[in-house]
Design an enzyme around this catalytic site. Structure first.
Site, PDB file in Angstrom:
ATOM      1  N   LYS A  16      39.159  48.343  43.229  1.00  0.00           N
ATOM      2  CA  LYS A  16      38.484  47.182  43.836  1.00  0.00           C
ATOM      3  C   LYS A  16      39.453  46.322  44.637  1.00  0.00           C
ATOM      4  O   LYS A  16      39.075  45.736  45.640  1.00  0.00           O
ATOM      5  CB  LYS A  16      37.805  46.330  42.772  1.00  0.00           C
ATOM      6  CG  LYS A  16      38.774  45.802  41.756  1.00  0.00           C
ATOM      7  CD  LYS A  16      38.112  45.105  40.603  1.00  0.00           C
ATOM      8  CE  LYS A  16      39.138  44.809  39.533  1.00  0.00           C
ATOM      9  NZ  LYS A  16      39.659  45.985  38.843  1.00  0.00           N
ATOM     10  N   GLY A  24      31.951  49.275  36.902  1.00  0.00           N
ATOM     11  CA  GLY A  24      32.307  50.653  36.530  1.00  0.00           C
ATOM     12  C   GLY A  24      31.189  51.662  36.341  1.00  0.00           C
ATOM     13  O   GLY A  24      31.036  52.572  37.140  1.00  0.00           O
ATOM     14  N   ILE A  82      27.854  51.298  36.416  1.00  0.00           N
ATOM     15  CA  ILE A  82      26.542  50.996  36.982  1.00  0.00           C
ATOM     16  C   ILE A  82      26.469  51.500  38.421  1.00  0.00           C
ATOM     17  O   ILE A  82      27.325  51.151  39.226  1.00  0.00           O
ATOM     18  CB  ILE A  82      26.257  49.475  36.979  1.00  0.00           C
ATOM     19  CG1 ILE A  82      26.553  48.879  35.604  1.00  0.00           C
ATOM     20  CG2 ILE A  82      24.822  49.202  37.390  1.00  0.00           C
ATOM     21  CD1 ILE A  82      26.387  47.369  35.553  1.00  0.00           C
ATOM     22  N   GLY A 130      42.210  44.149  23.180  1.00  0.00           N
ATOM     23  CA  GLY A 130      42.420  44.916  24.405  1.00  0.00           C
ATOM     24  C   GLY A 130      41.389  44.629  25.482  1.00  0.00           C
ATOM     25  O   GLY A 130      41.328  45.318  26.493  1.00  0.00           O
ATOM     26  N   ASP A 143      39.264  38.664  39.914  1.00  0.00           N
ATOM     27  CA  ASP A 143      38.739  40.016  39.801  1.00  0.00           C
ATOM     28  C   ASP A 143      37.259  40.032  40.222  1.00  0.00           C
ATOM     29  O   ASP A 143      36.828  40.881  41.012  1.00  0.00           O
ATOM     30  CB  ASP A 143      38.899  40.494  38.355  1.00  0.00           C
ATOM     31  CG  ASP A 143      38.244  41.826  38.104  1.00  0.00           C
ATOM     32  OD1 ASP A 143      38.869  42.851  38.407  1.00  0.00           O
ATOM     33  OD2 ASP A 143      37.088  41.844  37.632  1.00  0.00           O
ATOM     34  N   LYS A 150      35.129  41.884  43.584  1.00  0.00           N
ATOM     35  CA  LYS A 150      33.912  42.700  43.489  1.00  0.00           C
ATOM     36  C   LYS A 150      32.767  42.088  44.296  1.00  0.00           C
ATOM     37  O   LYS A 150      31.983  42.805  44.917  1.00  0.00           O
ATOM     38  CB  LYS A 150      33.521  42.865  42.022  1.00  0.00           C
ATOM     39  CG  LYS A 150      34.545  43.713  41.256  1.00  0.00           C
ATOM     40  CD  LYS A 150      34.376  43.571  39.758  1.00  0.00           C
ATOM     41  CE  LYS A 150      35.402  44.412  39.007  1.00  0.00           C
ATOM     42  NZ  LYS A 150      35.457  44.048  37.570  1.00  0.00           N
ATOM     43  N   GLU A 206      32.016  53.734  44.414  1.00  0.00           N
ATOM     44  CA  GLU A 206      31.031  53.253  43.440  1.00  0.00           C
ATOM     45  C   GLU A 206      31.695  52.636  42.207  1.00  0.00           C
ATOM     46  O   GLU A 206      31.244  51.614  41.690  1.00  0.00           O
ATOM     47  CB  GLU A 206      30.138  54.436  43.007  1.00  0.00           C
ATOM     48  CG  GLU A 206      29.023  54.115  42.040  1.00  0.00           C
ATOM     49  CD  GLU A 206      27.990  53.192  42.651  1.00  0.00           C
ATOM     50  OE1 GLU A 206      27.190  53.648  43.460  1.00  0.00           O
ATOM     51  OE2 GLU A 206      27.994  51.986  42.313  1.00  0.00           O
ATOM     52  N   THR A 223      43.745  56.169  31.858  1.00  0.00           N
ATOM     53  CA  THR A 223      42.508  56.323  31.082  1.00  0.00           C
ATOM     54  C   THR A 223      41.367  56.821  31.963  1.00  0.00           C
ATOM     55  O   THR A 223      40.625  57.717  31.560  1.00  0.00           O
ATOM     56  CB  THR A 223      42.089  54.988  30.425  1.00  0.00           C
ATOM     57  OG1 THR A 223      42.030  53.990  31.435  1.00  0.00           O
ATOM     58  CG2 THR A 223      43.076  54.560  29.355  1.00  0.00           C
TER      59      THR A 223
END
Lengths: 433, 433
Positions: free
Chosen positions: B106, B135, B137, B188, B202, B206, B130, B14
């Site tokens: 990440k 994502g 920002i 999803g 996760d 970050k 970045e 995607t």
């Protein structure tokens, strides 16, 4: 190591003092980034003998602007003196003398931005003005770098701290506008003559700068439709709350196809809108990009150190460009010709509060005025008033063109059953198209 | 005009498809900025025959990674395939072949960031990432450029969209965690195995990336204290609301002097906190700078086009550096040695929900446990339970050290009058020191 960079300051008020402080406190970090020391060489002040809280060698101070802008050793001029016509001449002269300029002056940039940027570019100089919009928020660089590969559809800004402070207090404590304005003046959040803030002119200047940059189009101050907050009442705020809205002074710049509209006006935001939670004297700019969707930048809109931080970030950018030998390239001329929407192309929902004489069929008459132009209602609130012969009606319309809505308003005021149209504001619908 | 820049993609899922779409749709704007065309030359995929929604010349597709990373004509490799060990080898090889790399990975950056940045720098290459944090920002560039002349004291992030979606729905509808997780999986927003999201891993990755960059220190994943949201109940959220708080999964990185702490945990935010209004799957990063004060960056944390926009912005930055001949300079090595706070140096307020047997003197016993360590209460809520012999008590403490608080918890669980310690979370106090 490169030779040090010499900086001249025009002005040593709160922001100028902040710049001197930051350059001193962050010497090491700045060295690490730009590879050479930064030295403040000359500072234009009104009175060299005045007592100052910031530490500075008195021999650096001068009352003669030429000692700053004509000094061949000065590389960068930082303009923090404010003012328009005289300041414009000084900035022009500095640029012609091949000095890069960093300014926090929104009035100057809103009125003479295109001229100054052109002269900068002709002289191979940088002219940066991050601090002119939303003091401590790096929004201009965000628009240019962050949206490099996107198309900006909409920008909405809370870009005036004074009015946001006033509306926040009115909303929180149910206070009247005059009362809160007085408090804001006592706290130093509003000036003795608050016109420029409360009538939306200050915000309009910032929106002209934002729209010009975001849409790469030369938007002038006169292109911005402006309505201030001085007529917003605590009733308006209370009813808005009941309907799920927050009242803010919002600058909006919206693009559809090749045409744009720019306005500053009291606006009802749905409580869930990212800007709805921006309170007190804080600023924020919401940007809707075609690819990225909703983003928002939030921070202090003014203040000595926040504004000075933006100025020094600009100075760092100038110095990186100097090291790379690429000054004067970033001030690209507008990519598009200015095209403004006319009133039939500007769409919005509206909030309307009216006093209606309590007569049979009154509401039907009002409704038919709207339905004749295909405008229907999303929300209706009817409230009794102390005077039993008059009812207060609050309406939120579905989307209507500005032309239709203004014609409806004119006819509404002519209706015999209408005692008074108390207030009328834009309502943000969340439709980005 | 410069020759065109050739780009190779590792992956065409995607995000990869989003990159191809944006490069095509924004060709003109990108040309205007970087002065030459961008051409996608090779794309690594798993199956060249698979039907794809994005338009791409089938001859560009390959299942052999070497055709991307060994092609001498490719200038920039965009890594959007995910994975860790194999991907690391490919990225290392691309860098050794003098190719600039842009990645959205990440996991890779949290584990091998320092190694990869070092190899990039040794080979004169840019390595930009970045899109790996929040994502859509532009937060990493914001930290580096916007805070160039400031000192970052605190960063707080809502950096995981799945958990923010779940907590928002729980708060809005009073639903149970399991119920909302199921809904998120159907929509999803959550994966079939949601562990990495809901247990905070996760977000921890970050935060390690953000803290390393913001504090110029090599913060590793193992340095982040992590607590997920799977034990947060609708009761916790309801009581928090009554006390004026919103529950969010917050990543915090705080610096005091030379020492830092980094954590991810469910946190009660005062309703007035800028992060409190960040809802649904949105992300936001709040940064408190010594000079600038409170700022916040808000936007989409994931999604094909938002993430692809960040990647293409990185690509533009690489290309500007290529034009200027300054690649590989921005990956500066950490300025400071890592120093972590120990538990006696980490201070916070806490929310504690306990079930207490209804006996005379019970509350006094609890209170004395706290007061022995100098910890007092800011808020107390006592509620009746269906079982009349047990009372539910909700406490919010004043600031306590983590060491003291954990010792209190241990002793509390040992008290005979305590039936159960139901929940315990950090409370954000707004103290930036």
């Amino acid at each position: 190591m490169m030779k040090s960079i010499a900086v001249g300051l025009l002005g040593l008020g709160t922001v100028g003092s902040g710049v001197v402080t930051i350059l001193k406190n962050h010497q090491d970090k700045l060295m690490h980034q730009v590879g050479c020391p930064i030295e403040v060489k000359k500072v234009l002040v009104q009175d060299v003998h005045k007592h100052r809280t910031v530490e500075i060698d008195p021999s650096f101070l001068t009352t003669n602007a030429n000692e700053v802008i004509e000094d061949p050793e000065i590389d960068v001029v930082i303009e923090v003196m404010g003012g328009i016509e005289d300041t414009r001449q000084l900035v022009l002269q500095a640029l012609r003398n091949k000095k890069h300029v960093v300014t926090a002056n929104k009035d100057l940039m809103a009125l003479y931005g295109p001229e100054l940027l052109k002269v900068a570019s002709e002289n191979g100089c940088d002219l940066f003005y991050e601090a002119s919009v939303a003091g401590g928020i790096p929004i201009l660089r965000g628009l240019v770098d962050g949206f490099a590969s996107d198309r900006i559809i909409k920008m909405m800004g809370i870009v005036n701290g004074t009015t946001n402070f006033i509306l926040t207090k009115m909303s929180k404590f149910g206070s009247a506008y005059e009362e809160v304005l007085k408090e804001a003046q006592e706290l130093g959040y509003a000036e003795a003559d608050p016109t420029s803030d409360v009538e939306g002119l200050d915000a309009a200047r910032k929106m002209a700068i934002l729209a010009s940059l975001g849409y790469s189009m030369n938007i002038e101050l006169k292109d911005v439709r402006v309505q201030g907050i001085s007529s917003v009442t605590s009733d308006d705020i209370e009813y808005s709350k009941r309907l799920g809205y927050v009242v803010k002074l919002i600058g909006t710049a919206h693009r559809k196809g090749e045409k744009v509209e720019v306005s500053v006006q009291p606006t009802l935001l749905p409580e869930s809108h990212p800007l709805a939670g921006v309170n007190d004297e804080y600023n924020a700019v919401y940007v809707y990009g075609e690819a990225v969707g909703e983003t928002m930048f939030y921070g202090p809109g003014a203040g000595s150190l926040p504004t000075a931080t933006s100025i020094v970030s600009d100075l760092v950018a100038v110095m990186k460009n100097m090291r790379l030998g690429v000054n004067g390239l970033s001030s690209v001329s507008p990519q598009y010709e200015k095209k403004l929407k006319d009133d039939s192309e500007i769409f919005s929902k509206y909030f309307l509060r009216i006093h209606v004489k309590d007569q049979v069929g009154a509401f039907a008459k009002i409704t038919s005025l709207f339905s004749e132009r295909g405008v229907s209602f999303e929300k209706i609130l009817q409230l009794p008033l102390k005077n039993k012969n008059v009812a207060e009606i609050v309406l939120v319309t579905h989307e209507a063109s500005l032309r239709d809505y203004e014609e409806i308003l004119v006819q509404l005021r002519d209706l015999q059953i209408i005692q008074e149209v108390k207030s009328s504001y834009r309502v943000e619908g969340g439709n980005q198209g």
